[in-house]
Scaffold this active site. Structure first.
Site, mmCIF file in Angstrom:
data_model
loop_
_atom_site.group_PDB
_atom_site.id
_atom_site.type_symbol
_atom_site.label_atom_id
_atom_site.label_comp_id
_atom_site.label_asym_id
_atom_site.label_seq_id
_atom_site.Cartn_x
_atom_site.Cartn_y
_atom_site.Cartn_z
ATOM 1 N N ASP A 9 0.862 -1.192 0.000
ATOM 2 C CA ASP A 9 0.000 0.000 0.000
ATOM 3 C C ASP A 9 0.889 1.230 0.000
ATOM 4 O OD1 ASP A 9 -2.529 1.370 0.088
ATOM 5 O OD2 ASP A 9 -2.091 1.900 2.154
ATOM 6 N N SER A 10 0.342 2.339 -0.465
ATOM 7 C CA SER A 10 1.093 3.589 -0.457
ATOM 8 C C SER A 10 1.346 4.061 0.972
ATOM 9 C CB SER A 10 0.343 4.664 -1.236
ATOM 10 O OG SER A 10 -0.933 4.883 -0.663
ATOM 11 N N CYS A 72 -4.113 -1.339 -2.399
ATOM 12 C CA CYS A 72 -4.203 0.112 -2.586
ATOM 13 C C CYS A 72 -5.076 0.350 -3.810
ATOM 14 C CB CYS A 72 -2.804 0.691 -2.811
ATOM 15 S SG CYS A 72 -2.758 2.441 -3.258
ATOM 16 N N ASN A 73 -6.186 1.050 -3.631
ATOM 17 C CA ASN A 73 -7.109 1.264 -4.741
ATOM 18 C C ASN A 73 -6.501 2.113 -5.837
ATOM 19 O OD1 ASN A 73 -10.117 0.272 -4.211
ATOM 20 N ND2 ASN A 73 -9.184 0.764 -2.259
ATOM 21 N N GLU A 157 -4.096 9.625 8.017
ATOM 22 C CA GLU A 157 -2.643 9.400 8.118
ATOM 23 C C GLU A 157 -2.019 10.282 9.199
ATOM 24 O OE1 GLU A 157 -0.147 8.067 5.246
ATOM 25 O OE2 GLU A 157 -1.657 6.500 5.131
ATOM 26 N N CYS A 191 -11.335 2.705 -0.506
ATOM 27 C CA CYS A 191 -9.992 3.077 -0.064
ATOM 28 C C CYS A 191 -9.755 2.306 1.224
ATOM 29 C CB CYS A 191 -9.871 4.577 0.185
ATOM 30 S SG CYS A 191 -8.272 5.051 0.896
ATOM 31 N N THR A 192 -8.606 1.664 1.319
ATOM 32 C CA THR A 192 -8.357 0.792 2.467
ATOM 33 C C THR A 192 -8.102 1.566 3.764
ATOM 34 O OG1 THR A 192 -6.032 0.632 1.774
ATOM 35 C CG2 THR A 192 -7.527 -1.133 1.074
ATOM 36 N N HIS A 193 -7.982 2.895 3.672
ATOM 37 C CA HIS A 193 -7.889 3.713 4.884
ATOM 38 C C HIS A 193 -9.262 3.881 5.551
ATOM 39 C CE1 HIS A 193 -4.037 4.862 3.165
ATOM 40 N NE2 HIS A 193 -3.752 5.590 4.226
#
Length: 272
Positions: A9-10, A72-73, A157, A191-193
């Site tokens: 992932d980013s 990561c999308n 983040e 979004c995985t966040h």
């Protein structure tokens, strides 16, 4: 031969996917890489996302991974297909790279009775058009409504998503999405966040709306994939281990990563 499954992932969001995958595949070994030094990817160009993702995928291959999940999308939307066609076919024919968009779009239509589905995602994912395109392949009768949420990843983040100031940006995007169709009964967090916002989002949404995070869907899809490809499953090492790496500060990653992963994270810094 030690061949863990790579999860990329980013930033930190992919840890929500890795958590679900490890619950389903506890015997497998995993390596996680967060490209935190260059995050977020959501507002970057196609070429930049491709180059960054390509570099990270090559790092996984160099470290013994023959199967890599782009959790990561943005990377899945902007880089996956090119990597599969260029890198894998030409240079790494025995390797596999999978994304999160395909498994999610194969399932999302099963949850909607009204056939109106909402997507909450980063600007990059929305601009790519990947979700409407892929959903139409599996569920041509489903209407897709998207809303870009440019502030959500930076808030998460920076661990500001629970602050009162974050509520405005969160509610604003939800209201804009619902205004696009009163018939939306299923919303995908693309979004995985975004699972870290689940409790806030559920309070903002009508009880009739189903909210779908991606982790469990991607984990189930990976289990099915390994079942269909026993030769790939046989090459994956199974010692129940997990290693974490970041391109930024390991100390910061350990502190922030535990919020996404749900338990303590111990990482190491890498230079790409």
């Amino acid at each position: 031969m030690h061949q863990p499954i790579g999860v990329f992932d980013s930033g930190y969001g992919g840890l929500t996917v890795l958590k679900e995958i490890r619950q389903r595949l506890p015997l497998y070994d995993f390596v996680y890489l967060g490209d935190n030094a260059r995050a977020p990817y959501g507002t970057r160009s196609y070429e930049t996302v491709y180059q960054y993702t390509r570099q990270c995928v090559r790092w996984f291959f160099a470290n013994g991974c023959s199967l890599v999940i782009l959790a990561c999308n943005t990377a899945s939307a902007k880089a996956l297909r090119t990597i599969q066609q260029r890198e894998l076919e030409q240079e790494y024919p025995g390797k596999r790279v999978l994304g999160v968009i395909r498994p999610t779009t194969e399932m999302v239509g099963n949850y909607s009775l009204t056939r109106h589905v909402g997507i909450l995602a980063t600007p990059g994912t929305v601009q790519s058009g990947s979700y409407p395109i892929e959903i139409s392949k599996f569920f041509p009768d489903v209407k897709v409504f998207q809303e870009a949420c440019p502030m959500w990843v930076p808030l998460i983040e920076n661990n500001e998503h629970n602050s009162p100031g974050a509520d405005y940006f969160i509610s604003q995007c939800v209201e804009r999405l619902l205004e696009k169709s009163p018939l939306i009964d299923t919303i995908l967090l693309a979004c995985t966040h975004y699972p870290l916002l689940m409790h806030k989002l559920q309070k903002l949404l009508p009880a009739s709306v189903t909210l779908l995070p991606q982790g469990s869907i991607v984990a189930e899809s990976l289990c099915n994939y390994l079942g269909r490809h026993p030769e790939i499953a046989a090459n994956c090492s199974k010692n129940g281990s997990v290693r974490f790496y970041t391109t930024d500060s390991a100390l910061t990653f350990n502190q922030q990563g535990s919020l996404f992963y749900g338990s303590e994270v111990s990482s190491a810094h890498v230079e790409l």
